[in-house]
Design a protein around this motif. Structure first.
Motif, PDB file in Angstrom:
ATOM      1  N   TYR A  69       0.813  -1.217   0.000  1.00  0.00           N
ATOM      2  CA  TYR A  69       0.000   0.000   0.000  1.00  0.00           C
ATOM      3  C   TYR A  69       0.851   1.273   0.000  1.00  0.00           C
ATOM      4  O   TYR A  69       0.331   2.358  -0.236  1.00  0.00           O
ATOM      5  CB  TYR A  69      -0.925   0.025   1.223  1.00  0.00           C
ATOM      6  N   TRP A  70       2.121   1.156   0.290  1.00  0.00           N
ATOM      7  CA  TRP A  70       2.949   2.347   0.515  1.00  0.00           C
ATOM      8  C   TRP A  70       3.424   2.995  -0.781  1.00  0.00           C
ATOM      9  O   TRP A  70       3.706   4.191  -0.801  1.00  0.00           O
ATOM     10  CB  TRP A  70       4.163   2.000   1.381  1.00  0.00           C
ATOM     11  N   GLY A  71       3.537   2.217  -1.846  1.00  0.00           N
ATOM     12  CA  GLY A  71       4.053   2.755  -3.089  1.00  0.00           C
ATOM     13  C   GLY A  71       5.499   3.196  -2.937  1.00  0.00           C
ATOM     14  O   GLY A  71       6.195   2.838  -1.989  1.00  0.00           O
ATOM     15  N   LYS A  72       5.956   4.017  -3.865  1.00  0.00           N
ATOM     16  CA  LYS A  72       7.359   4.424  -3.839  1.00  0.00           C
ATOM     17  C   LYS A  72       7.621   5.569  -2.872  1.00  0.00           C
ATOM     18  O   LYS A  72       8.765   5.838  -2.521  1.00  0.00           O
ATOM     19  CB  LYS A  72       7.822   4.834  -5.235  1.00  0.00           C
ATOM     20  N   ASP A  73       6.567   6.268  -2.424  1.00  0.00           N
ATOM     21  CA  ASP A  73       6.753   7.441  -1.575  1.00  0.00           C
ATOM     22  C   ASP A  73       6.477   7.197  -0.107  1.00  0.00           C
ATOM     23  O   ASP A  73       6.860   8.006   0.737  1.00  0.00           O
ATOM     24  CB  ASP A  73       5.841   8.585  -2.058  1.00  0.00           C
ATOM     25  N   GLY A  74       5.773   6.124   0.247  1.00  0.00           N
ATOM     26  CA  GLY A  74       5.360   5.888   1.622  1.00  0.00           C
ATOM     27  C   GLY A  74       6.380   5.135   2.440  1.00  0.00           C
ATOM     28  O   GLY A  74       7.546   5.015   2.076  1.00  0.00           O
ATOM     29  N   GLY A  75       5.920   4.615   3.579  1.00  0.00           N
ATOM     30  CA  GLY A  75       6.823   3.882   4.462  1.00  0.00           C
ATOM     31  C   GLY A  75       6.279   3.789   5.866  1.00  0.00           C
ATOM     32  O   GLY A  75       5.067   3.700   6.085  1.00  0.00           O
ATOM     33  N   ILE A  76       7.185   3.833   6.844  1.00  0.00           N
ATOM     34  CA  ILE A  76       6.843   3.653   8.252  1.00  0.00           C
ATOM     35  C   ILE A  76       7.191   4.923   9.022  1.00  0.00           C
ATOM     36  O   ILE A  76       8.276   5.483   8.859  1.00  0.00           O
ATOM     37  CB  ILE A  76       7.624   2.472   8.860  1.00  0.00           C
ATOM     38  N   THR A  77       6.264   5.362   9.873  1.00  0.00           N
ATOM     39  CA  THR A  77       6.518   6.456  10.803  1.00  0.00           C
ATOM     40  C   THR A  77       6.288   5.953  12.216  1.00  0.00           C
ATOM     41  O   THR A  77       5.285   5.278  12.481  1.00  0.00           O
ATOM     42  CB  THR A  77       5.586   7.653  10.532  1.00  0.00           C
ATOM     43  N   VAL A  78       7.203   6.280  13.113  1.00  0.00           N
ATOM     44  CA  VAL A  78       7.012   5.976  14.530  1.00  0.00           C
ATOM     45  C   VAL A  78       6.766   7.282  15.263  1.00  0.00           C
ATOM     46  O   VAL A  78       7.548   8.226  15.169  1.00  0.00           O
ATOM     47  CB  VAL A  78       8.211   5.235  15.132  1.00  0.00           C
ATOM     48  N   SER A  79       5.639   7.324  15.978  1.00  0.00           N
ATOM     49  CA  SER A  79       5.220   8.507  16.701  1.00  0.00           C
ATOM     50  C   SER A  79       4.975   8.125  18.160  1.00  0.00           C
ATOM     51  O   SER A  79       5.516   7.147  18.647  1.00  0.00           O
ATOM     52  CB  SER A  79       3.953   9.078  16.026  1.00  0.00           C
ATOM     53  N   GLY A  80       4.171   8.924  18.863  1.00  0.00           N
ATOM     54  CA  GLY A  80       3.929   8.616  20.258  1.00  0.00           C
ATOM     55  C   GLY A  80       2.706   9.334  20.780  1.00  0.00           C
ATOM     56  O   GLY A  80       1.828   9.716  20.012  1.00  0.00           O
ATOM     57  N   GLY A  81       2.757   9.608  22.092  1.00  0.00           N
ATOM     58  CA  GLY A  81       3.898   9.529  22.970  1.00  0.00           C
ATOM     59  C   GLY A  81       5.141  10.172  22.386  1.00  0.00           C
ATOM     60  O   GLY A  81       5.098  10.968  21.484  1.00  0.00           O
ATOM     61  N   GLU A  82       6.236   9.789  22.978  1.00  0.00           N
ATOM     62  CA  GLU A  82       7.550  10.262  22.546  1.00  0.00           C
ATOM     63  C   GLU A  82       8.424   9.069  22.192  1.00  0.00           C
ATOM     64  O   GLU A  82       8.927   8.378  23.076  1.00  0.00           O
ATOM     65  CB  GLU A  82       8.210  11.101  23.642  1.00  0.00           C
ATOM     66  N   PRO A  83       8.616   8.821  20.882  1.00  0.00           N
ATOM     67  CA  PRO A  83       9.341   7.611  20.471  1.00  0.00           C
ATOM     68  C   PRO A  83      10.782   7.554  20.938  1.00  0.00           C
ATOM     69  O   PRO A  83      11.322   6.462  21.145  1.00  0.00           O
ATOM     70  CB  PRO A  83       9.256   7.648  18.942  1.00  0.00           C
ATOM     71  N   LEU A  84      11.445   8.700  21.118  1.00  0.00           N
ATOM     72  CA  LEU A  84      12.857   8.679  21.514  1.00  0.00           C
ATOM     73  C   LEU A  84      13.064   8.165  22.937  1.00  0.00           C
ATOM     74  O   LEU A  84      14.192   7.849  23.318  1.00  0.00           O
ATOM     75  CB  LEU A  84      13.475  10.069  21.368  1.00  0.00           C
ATOM     76  N   LEU A  85      11.998   8.053  23.720  1.00  0.00           N
ATOM     77  CA  LEU A  85      12.130   7.439  25.039  1.00  0.00           C
ATOM     78  C   LEU A  85      12.385   5.937  24.936  1.00  0.00           C
ATOM     79  O   LEU A  85      12.840   5.319  25.900  1.00  0.00           O
ATOM     80  CB  LEU A  85      10.870   7.692  25.873  1.00  0.00           C
ATOM     81  N   GLN A  86      12.084   5.365  23.771  1.00  0.00           N
ATOM     82  CA  GLN A  86      12.337   3.934  23.545  1.00  0.00           C
ATOM     83  C   GLN A  86      13.366   3.786  22.429  1.00  0.00           C
ATOM     84  O   GLN A  86      13.164   3.063  21.460  1.00  0.00           O
ATOM     85  CB  GLN A  86      11.026   3.222  23.211  1.00  0.00           C
ATOM     86  N   ILE A  87      14.483   4.446  22.590  1.00  0.00           N
ATOM     87  CA  ILE A  87      15.449   4.558  21.503  1.00  0.00           C
ATOM     88  C   ILE A  87      16.070   3.211  21.133  1.00  0.00           C
ATOM     89  O   ILE A  87      16.320   2.942  19.953  1.00  0.00           O
ATOM     90  CB  ILE A  87      16.533   5.602  21.846  1.00  0.00           C
ATOM     91  N   ASP A  88      16.304   2.324  22.091  1.00  0.00           N
ATOM     92  CA  ASP A  88      16.884   1.016  21.769  1.00  0.00           C
ATOM     93  C   ASP A  88      15.940   0.201  20.884  1.00  0.00           C
ATOM     94  O   ASP A  88      16.367  -0.426  19.907  1.00  0.00           O
ATOM     95  CB  ASP A  88      17.199   0.240  23.049  1.00  0.00           C
TER      96      ASP A  88
END
Length: 250
Positions: A69-88
């Motif tokens: 479904y993503w085509g050539k322009d899409g992909g994955i986004t990680v949001s939150g909350g605050e995603p950098l709190l789970q950096i590992d």
């Protein structure tokens, strides 16, 4: 190389077909936990570090099923909350994504950013697997920022500068709240700051809304902006003009 099986993360929710959190169609992963207490937060249920436990490899396999479904322009986004709190967890998750050539984006307020060598080394590793950082700049004035969110913003601004210095693409977002984040002087200072960054591809105004009010009520939390109106078209236009949003291309 780790396969992600031992790295645990705590997920608030998943959105299969996001259209606003990065280019193209995105699968958006909302992680749990945030140290900010923004007065206009529309996801207060993500503040605390609970949530559904996943390991990085299992979550990636679930997400990867939607790749057609993503085509050539899409992909994955990680949001939150605050995603950098789970950096590992984020490092491991994005490492798996990049092995498949998937565009990766982080939607963050930047608050966990630190120049502590150990943390910064992890952040540098994460950036190796990150194509785009969507950074929420809430306010330039440090005291105003603290009153708005409970935290100072010096490290957030430092993160924006780091991203610019290291040639990492950014989108900048600003939530516009009448009589709170629409101060002309602060917006002008924000424009000057953004204009000095070398890698900003897009600047967006996000008009304040009250869609999260029911969540505050259900959680038994007093809503600090009760009665604050959504911004008018004119107020939004003024903010767009001050921040020169039309000058930036996606």
């Amino acid at each position: 190389m780790s396969d992600g099986s031992n790295i645990k993360g705590y997920v608030h929710s998943l959105e299969s077909f996001g259209s606003v959190d990065g280019p193209g169609v995105r699968f958006v992963v909302f992680l749990q936990g945030c140290a900010l207490r923004c007065k206009f937060c529309h996801n207060p249920e993500t503040w605390h570090s609970a949530g559904e436990e996943w390991n990085a490899s299992d979550l990636f396999q679930k997400v990867y099923r939607y790749r057609n479904y993503w085509g050539k322009d899409g992909g994955i986004t990680v949001s939150g909350g605050e995603p950098l709190l789970q950096i590992d967890f984020l490092i491991e998750f994005f490492k798996l994504a990049k092995q498949k050539g998937i565009h990766t984006a982080i939607d963050t307020a930047g608050q966990p950013f630190s120049d502590n060598p150990e943390w910064l080394a992890k952040f540098e590793k994460l950036m190796e697997y990150t194509d785009l950082v969507i950074l929420d700049l809430k306010m330039m004035d440090s005291e105003g920022h603290k009153a708005l969110t409970g935290k100072d913003n010096s490290n957030i601004l430092s993160m924006a500068q780091w991203l610019s210095d290291h040639n990492k693409a950014m989108w900048i977002r600003h939530v516009l709240v009448p009589n709170l984040t629409d101060d002309v002087n602060d917006l002008e200072n924000m424009h000057r700051f953004i204009s000095e960054l070398k890698t900003v591809k897009k600047v967006e105004i996000l008009p304040y809304h009250i869609l999260g009010l029911a969540k505050w009520i259900s959680l038994g939390i007093d809503y600090p902006l009760d009665g604050v109106p959504t911004p008018t078209k004119e107020q939004i236009a003024v903010a767009n003009e001050i921040l020169h949003t039309a000058d930036y291309q996606n």
